[in-house]
Design an enzyme around this catalytic site. Structure first.
Site, PDB file in Angstrom:
ATOM      1  N   ASP A 130       0.852  -1.188   0.000  1.00  0.00           N
ATOM      2  CA  ASP A 130       0.000   0.000   0.000  1.00  0.00           C
ATOM      3  C   ASP A 130       0.886   1.235   0.000  1.00  0.00           C
ATOM      4  OD1 ASP A 130      -2.454  -1.370   0.065  1.00  0.00           O
ATOM      5  OD2 ASP A 130      -2.373  -1.555   2.247  1.00  0.00           O
ATOM      6  N   ASP A 148      -6.834  -1.413  -4.902  1.00  0.00           N
ATOM      7  CA  ASP A 148      -7.949  -1.075  -4.007  1.00  0.00           C
ATOM      8  C   ASP A 148      -8.824   0.016  -4.619  1.00  0.00           C
ATOM      9  OD1 ASP A 148      -6.806  -2.838  -2.139  1.00  0.00           O
ATOM     10  OD2 ASP A 148      -5.699  -1.221  -1.151  1.00  0.00           O
TER      11      ASP A 148
END
Length: 170
Positions: A130, A148
């Site tokens: 991330d 995402d």
């Protein structure tokens, strides 16, 4: 001499599966390239301010959304990998059977690309990479990635498509 064109993968209704898989492939490519770039430029936890509300940061998430089950012993990696693969196969089935429904297939293609992007991370690294960090003051939204983002955009399109479909029935 004429060259033969490769036939596009199609379903019974005449729609093609190829463009939808192409969209998913583009999402996977952009997701993986962005993650490779971030992991080459940053060390874990390193942050670079971009705006007054957005940083780039390298974070690893061994769990699911919002670090759900991130502190477990490692079994969650396998569970989320299997769920991601199962979801991808089901999405391909849905796209194949509804390939002429544009918004529905756009939504599913984005979700498919995002799901596979995160599965690749779990298989290769044991966690998801991330790097997008949005915040307000000292409150940070959990870091996330392009996969995402594609999943969220796909879910929004899916809801919009369903609302449109319900409206047209009435």
């Amino acid at each position: 001499m004429a060259t033969k064109k490769k036939p596009m993968i199609s379903n019974k209704s005449g729609g093609s599966l190829t463009p939808w898989l192409g969209i998913a492939a583009i999402v996977i490519l952009l997701d993986q390239l962005s993650k490779i770039t971030i992991t080459k430029l940053f060390v874990t936890g390193e942050s670079m301010p971009i705006t007054s509300f957005f940083n780039l940061v390298l974070a690893y998430n061994p769990g699911a959304a919002f670090s759900f089950l991130a502190h477990e012993s490692g079994w969650q990696r396998h569970l989320f990998t299997v769920i991601g693969i199962g979801a991808a196969l089901y999405i391909i089935y849905l796209i194949k059977n509804h390939s002429s429904q544009r918004m529905f297939c756009w939504a599913l293609s984005l979700i498919l690309g995002g799901a596979i992007g995160n599965v690749i991370d779990r298989v290769m690294y044991g966690h998801v990479v991330d790097f997008l960090d949005f915040f307000y003051g000292t409150s940070h939204f959990p870091a996330f990635n392009l996969a995402d983002s594609a999943i969220c955009l796909g879910a929004a399109l899916f809801i919009l498509d369903e609302l449109r479909r319900v409206k047209n029935k009435s």
